[in-house]
Design a protein around this motif. Structure first.
Motif, PDB file in Angstrom:
ATOM      1  N   LYS A  79       0.663  -1.126  -0.282  1.00 12.28           N
ATOM      2  CA  LYS A  79      -0.203  -0.020   0.020  1.00 12.28           C
ATOM      3  C   LYS A  79       0.983   1.399  -0.191  1.00 12.28           C
ATOM      4  CE  LYS A  79      -4.030   1.696   2.129  1.00 12.28           C
ATOM      5  NZ  LYS A  79      -4.807   2.686   3.079  1.00 12.28           N
ATOM      6  N   LYS A  80       2.245   1.729   0.905  1.00 11.50           N
ATOM      7  CA  LYS A  80       2.567   2.768   0.593  1.00 11.50           C
ATOM      8  C   LYS A  80       4.091   2.923  -0.712  1.00 11.50           C
ATOM      9  CE  LYS A  80       3.726   4.319   5.294  1.00 11.50           C
ATOM     10  NZ  LYS A  80       4.806   4.406   6.246  1.00 11.50           N
ATOM     11  N   HIS A  81       4.262   1.379  -0.872  1.00  9.70           N
ATOM     12  CA  HIS A  81       5.524   1.389  -1.706  1.00  9.70           C
ATOM     13  C   HIS A  81       4.675   1.289  -3.137  1.00  9.70           C
ATOM     14  CE1 HIS A  81       7.955   2.305   0.961  1.00  9.70           C
ATOM     15  NE2 HIS A  81       7.790   0.595   2.353  1.00  9.70           N
ATOM     16  N   TYR A  82       4.270   1.019  -2.760  1.00 15.72           N
ATOM     17  CA  TYR A  82       3.162   1.103  -4.825  1.00 15.72           C
ATOM     18  C   TYR A  82       1.216   0.361  -4.392  1.00 15.72           C
ATOM     19  CZ  TYR A  82       7.265  -1.829  -5.285  1.00 15.72           C
ATOM     20  OH  TYR A  82       8.595  -2.412  -5.509  1.00 15.72           O
ATOM     21  N   LEU A  85      -0.182   0.905  -7.797  1.00 19.90           N
ATOM     22  CA  LEU A  85      -0.033  -0.673  -8.170  1.00 19.90           C
ATOM     23  C   LEU A  85      -1.791  -1.347  -7.711  1.00 19.90           C
ATOM     24  CD1 LEU A  85       0.068  -2.899 -10.088  1.00 19.90           C
ATOM     25  CD2 LEU A  85       1.954  -3.869  -8.799  1.00 19.90           C
ATOM     26  N   MET A  86      -1.748  -0.894  -6.302  1.00 11.44           N
ATOM     27  CA  MET A  86      -2.507  -1.485  -5.385  1.00 11.44           C
ATOM     28  C   MET A  86      -4.207  -0.878  -5.939  1.00 11.44           C
ATOM     29  SD  MET A  86      -1.693  -3.824  -3.433  1.00 11.44           S
ATOM     30  CE  MET A  86      -2.655  -4.064  -1.887  1.00 11.44           C
ATOM     31  N   ASP A  87      -4.501  -0.117  -5.900  1.00  4.91           N
ATOM     32  CA  ASP A  87      -5.608   0.607  -6.202  1.00  4.91           C
ATOM     33  C   ASP A  87      -6.198   0.234  -7.510  1.00  4.91           C
ATOM     34  OD1 ASP A  87      -5.273   2.547  -4.521  1.00  4.91           O
ATOM     35  OD2 ASP A  87      -4.608   4.275  -5.647  1.00  4.91           O
ATOM     36  N   GLY A  89      -6.140  -2.622  -8.175  1.00 10.16           N
ATOM     37  CA  GLY A  89      -6.690  -3.680  -7.771  1.00 10.16           C
ATOM     38  C   GLY A  89      -8.107  -4.176  -7.291  1.00 10.16           C
ATOM     39  N   GLY A  90      -8.384  -2.918  -7.078  1.00 12.64           N
ATOM     40  CA  GLY A  90     -10.066  -2.578  -6.615  1.00 12.64           C
ATOM     41  C   GLY A  90     -10.276  -1.170  -5.981  1.00 12.64           C
ATOM     42  N   GLN A  91     -11.534  -0.794  -6.001  1.00 16.49           N
ATOM     43  CA  GLN A  91     -12.062   0.239  -4.816  1.00 16.49           C
ATOM     44  C   GLN A  91     -12.575  -0.436  -3.610  1.00 16.49           C
ATOM     45  OE1 GLN A  91     -10.523   3.418  -5.574  1.00 16.49           O
ATOM     46  NE2 GLN A  91      -9.521   2.264  -7.285  1.00 16.49           N
ATOM     47  N   THR A  92     -13.184  -1.374  -3.862  1.00 18.38           N
ATOM     48  CA  THR A  92     -13.899  -2.426  -2.563  1.00 18.38           C
ATOM     49  C   THR A  92     -12.840  -3.475  -1.919  1.00 18.38           C
ATOM     50  OG1 THR A  92     -15.205  -3.495  -3.451  1.00 18.38           O
ATOM     51  CG2 THR A  92     -15.838  -1.370  -2.978  1.00 18.38           C
ATOM     52  N   LEU A  93     -13.108  -4.349  -0.554  1.00 16.76           N
ATOM     53  CA  LEU A  93     -12.568  -5.606  -0.799  1.00 16.76           C
ATOM     54  C   LEU A  93     -13.089  -6.010  -1.525  1.00 16.76           C
ATOM     55  CD1 LEU A  93     -10.699  -7.211   1.778  1.00 16.76           C
ATOM     56  CD2 LEU A  93     -13.367  -7.342   2.950  1.00 16.76           C
ATOM     57  N   ALA A 154      -7.101  -2.959   5.283  1.00 14.26           N
ATOM     58  CA  ALA A 154      -6.304  -2.054   4.015  1.00 14.26           C
ATOM     59  C   ALA A 154      -7.613  -1.021   3.388  1.00 14.26           C
ATOM     60  CB  ALA A 154      -5.898  -2.376   3.120  1.00 14.26           C
ATOM     61  N   PHE A 155      -8.773  -2.044   3.990  1.00 16.87           N
ATOM     62  CA  PHE A 155     -10.061  -0.770   2.976  1.00 16.87           C
ATOM     63  C   PHE A 155     -10.965  -0.949   4.859  1.00 16.87           C
ATOM     64  CE2 PHE A 155      -8.869  -3.078  -0.864  1.00 16.87           C
ATOM     65  CZ  PHE A 155      -9.414  -2.310  -1.359  1.00 16.87           C
ATOM     66  N   ASP A 156     -10.787  -0.730   6.357  1.00 14.07           N
ATOM     67  CA  ASP A 156     -11.365  -0.740   6.992  1.00 14.07           C
ATOM     68  C   ASP A 156     -11.890  -1.595   7.047  1.00 14.07           C
ATOM     69  OD1 ASP A 156     -10.765   1.455   8.343  1.00 14.07           O
ATOM     70  OD2 ASP A 156     -10.329   2.792   7.151  1.00 14.07           O
TER      71      ASP A 156
END
Ligand code: HEM
Length: 180
Positions: A79-82, A85-87, A89-93, A154-156
Motif C-alpha cells: 500500500k505504501k510503496h506500490y 498498483l494496489m489501486d 486491484g479494486g475500490q472495495t474489499l 487496508a479497507f478499514d
C-alpha cells in the motif's frame, strides 16, 4: 524470491522491534547477506531462514511471524510503496478479492521473473467468499492468512478468516473461508 521480500521482513522487524533485533536475527539465521537488493532474486531458503530466526529471536511462533508479515506486506510494502498498483486491484474489499487472481500479472511488469501465487475466488454471499491459494512453494499458508487480514485493514474492515482445508490434508491448494 525477489529481495523485496527479504527487505520487507527487515522492515517489519526494524519498525516494530528496532535495528538491533534485526542484526541478531541476521546472525541467528546464518544468512550470508546483510543487505538485500529488491530487484535481485535470492534463494527461497534465505526467506524461510530469516522467518525462522525471527520467530526464535522475537519469541513468537513461526505462524505469528508469518501472519504479521502478511499484514505488513499488504499495509506497508504494497500500500505504501506500490499504492497506484494496489489501486488497480479494486475500490472495495470485495472487488479486490474478485480481481486478486489477476493481480500478479500486473506485478510481473515490475518483477518479470517472479514465481507468482495463484488464487481462485468463489463467492458465497455478499460478505463471504472462499479463497483458494495455489503455490509452487510450501510453508506460506500463514503468510496468506496475514495477507487476508491485512487486506481487511487496508479497507478499514474487520475480516475473519480460517483455513477450511489445504495442503496439510493432501490437497494441492489451501482453501480459506473469508467473512466480513
Ligand atoms: C503491489 C503489491 C505487490 C507486489 C509488488 C507483489 C510482489 C510480489 C513478489 C516480488 C513476490 C515474490 C515472489 C517471487 O519472487 O518469486 C510475491 C509473492 C507473493 N505475493 Fe505478492 N505482491 C503484491 C501484492 C500482493 C497481494 C495484495 C497479495 C495477496 C493478498 C499477494 C500475495 C502474494 C503471495 C501469497 C506470494 C507468495 C508466492 C508463492 O506462494 O510462491 N501479493 N509478491
Amino acid at each position: 524470491m525477489y529481495g523485496i521480500v527479504n527487505k520487507a521482513i527487515e522492515g517489519l522487524v526494524t519498525t516494530n522491534f528496532g535495528e538491533e533485533k534485526w542484526e541478531t536475527i541476521l546472525e541467528e539465521s546464518g544468512v550470508d547477506h546483510d543487505v538485500f537488493s529488491g530487484n535481485e532474486i535470492y534463494d527461497d531458503k534465505i526467506t524461510f531462514d530469516l522467518a525462522i530466526a525471527a520467530s526464535k529471536v522475537l519469541d513468537m511462533s513461526l505462524s505469528d511471524v508469518l501472519i504479521a508479515f502478511g499484514k505488513y506486506w499488504v499495509l506497508i510494502t504494497a500500500k505504501k510503496h506500490y499504492g497506484s498498483l494496489m489501486d488497480t486491484g479494486g475500490q472495495t474489499l470485495r472487488e479486490f478479492f474478485t480481481n486478486l487472481p489477476n493481480f500478479h500479472s500486473r506485478v510481473m511488469l515490475l518483477y518479470p521473473n517472479i514465481k507468482p501465487p495463484e488464487f481462485d475466488i468463489e463467492d458465497i454471499s455478499e460478505n463471504e467468499l472462499k479463497l483458494k491459494y495455489f503455490s509452487r512453494r510450501e510453508g506460506l499458508t500463514d503468510f496468506v492468512h496475514g495477507l487476508i487480514l491485512g487486506l481487511g485493514e487496508a479497507f478499514d474492515i474487520t475480516v475473519e478468516t480460517h483455513l477450511i482445508q489445504g495442503r496439510k490434508d493432501g490437497l494441492p491448494y489451501d482453501e480459506f473461508l473469508v467473512k466480513w
